[in-house]
Motif scaffolding. Sequence first.
Motif, PDB file in Angstrom:
ATOM      1  N   TYR A 140       0.816  -1.024  -0.038  1.00 45.15           N
ATOM      2  CA  TYR A 140      -0.026  -0.063  -0.122  1.00 45.15           C
ATOM      3  C   TYR A 140       0.876   1.215   0.148  1.00 45.15           C
ATOM      4  CZ  TYR A 140      -3.979  -3.107   1.044  1.00 45.15           C
ATOM      5  OH  TYR A 140      -4.802  -4.186   1.195  1.00 45.15           O
ATOM      6  N   ILE A 142       1.786   2.453  -3.609  1.00 42.87           N
ATOM      7  CA  ILE A 142       0.587   2.922  -4.487  1.00 42.87           C
ATOM      8  C   ILE A 142       0.278   4.454  -4.556  1.00 42.87           C
ATOM      9  CG2 ILE A 142      -1.896   2.621  -5.125  1.00 42.87           C
ATOM     10  CD1 ILE A 142      -1.699  -0.060  -3.864  1.00 42.87           C
ATOM     11  N   LEU A 171      -5.192   4.277  -6.605  1.00 38.53           N
ATOM     12  CA  LEU A 171      -5.926   2.799  -7.015  1.00 38.53           C
ATOM     13  C   LEU A 171      -7.226   3.239  -7.438  1.00 38.53           C
ATOM     14  CD1 LEU A 171      -6.507  -0.120  -6.694  1.00 38.53           C
ATOM     15  CD2 LEU A 171      -6.916   0.495  -4.038  1.00 38.53           C
ATOM     16  N   TRP A 174     -10.963   1.696  -8.702  1.00 41.66           N
ATOM     17  CA  TRP A 174     -11.830   0.596  -8.822  1.00 41.66           C
ATOM     18  C   TRP A 174     -13.216   0.865  -9.340  1.00 41.66           C
ATOM     19  CZ3 TRP A 174     -10.202  -4.509  -6.997  1.00 41.66           C
ATOM     20  CH2 TRP A 174     -11.276  -5.318  -6.809  1.00 41.66           C
ATOM     21  N   ILE A 200     -10.020  -2.465 -12.648  1.00 45.73           N
ATOM     22  CA  ILE A 200      -9.025  -2.023 -11.365  1.00 45.73           C
ATOM     23  C   ILE A 200      -7.782  -1.392 -11.991  1.00 45.73           C
ATOM     24  CG2 ILE A 200      -8.210  -4.303 -11.388  1.00 45.73           C
ATOM     25  CD1 ILE A 200      -7.206  -3.736  -8.583  1.00 45.73           C
ATOM     26  N   VAL A 242      -3.828   0.226 -10.931  1.00 41.92           N
ATOM     27  CA  VAL A 242      -3.152   0.360  -9.730  1.00 41.92           C
ATOM     28  C   VAL A 242      -1.842   1.237 -10.297  1.00 41.92           C
ATOM     29  CG1 VAL A 242      -1.794  -0.582  -7.960  1.00 41.92           C
ATOM     30  CG2 VAL A 242      -3.713  -1.903  -8.857  1.00 41.92           C
ATOM     31  N   GLU A 270     -11.884   5.936  -6.045  1.00 41.89           N
ATOM     32  CA  GLU A 270     -10.618   6.199  -6.382  1.00 41.89           C
ATOM     33  C   GLU A 270     -10.046   6.626  -5.213  1.00 41.89           C
ATOM     34  OE1 GLU A 270      -8.097   9.789  -9.086  1.00 41.89           O
ATOM     35  OE2 GLU A 270     -10.417   8.940  -9.631  1.00 41.89           O
TER      36      GLU A 270
END
Length: 245
Positions: free
Chosen positions: A157, A160, A163, A165, A174, A176, A228
Amino acid sequence: MTTPPGDLKSALLLVQMAGIPAVGWMWLGIISRLSSLAGQPSAKAPERVAPVWEEQPTGTLVRFAAIAMAMRTLIVIMVATIAAAGSLTALALIAADYHLGIVSVRFTLIVAGALVALPAYLFIKARLSRRTVPCTAAFTQTQLLVTTGAQQHVFRYGQIEKLLWRCTSDYARIEVHTQDSTLTLITGIAKAPRTVLGQLPALSRRTVRSLNEAGLAKERTKRPGLTEFRRAPSTITGSKDLLRP
């Protein structure tokens, strides 16, 4: 000095021809919505359900079918295909009917163009669905594990940056984003089993809490079914995502 009628009509023709790409974007939006509505199960069709979360010892996991492709690439392919399919019809209508007035031409252009572009949209959608691979996404307390076919991607995490979704529509996916890579899996147009919808389940409260605790803040979005998360650049920890065969 008065502009000759022929020159005025030619100018209008050029302006309307230049507007074809913009109409292509409009067709894409309309057709995508029609395609999503057409994809809804009928009363006689087998019941289809969206993927659901599976409880794991370390978190939650969801299984789904998807296509590994950047959204920008998908949009370019879709717009180019629809514009190419509809441009001949558009040019024919403009050349034959521009003397009727801009409003009538635009209306005819939109209706006829959508009828021509829809088969092209469905064709390219079917071609892209051949790239479908089985995927999983597992959220633990500290990392996101994504499998695409035989490959596994591990994202802590803290790595990132963003992200995304999205649960529903042809653009269900998805995404990333890290400093070193981007992974996008589109499930909305993938070839899913007959009893499974091309969707993703909503993120659980536990997952959202884990993302928040890792410094990823939920952004406000206007699109339904879209979640988001972003973080401030100063809180990103380095190192590339791990790619395991």
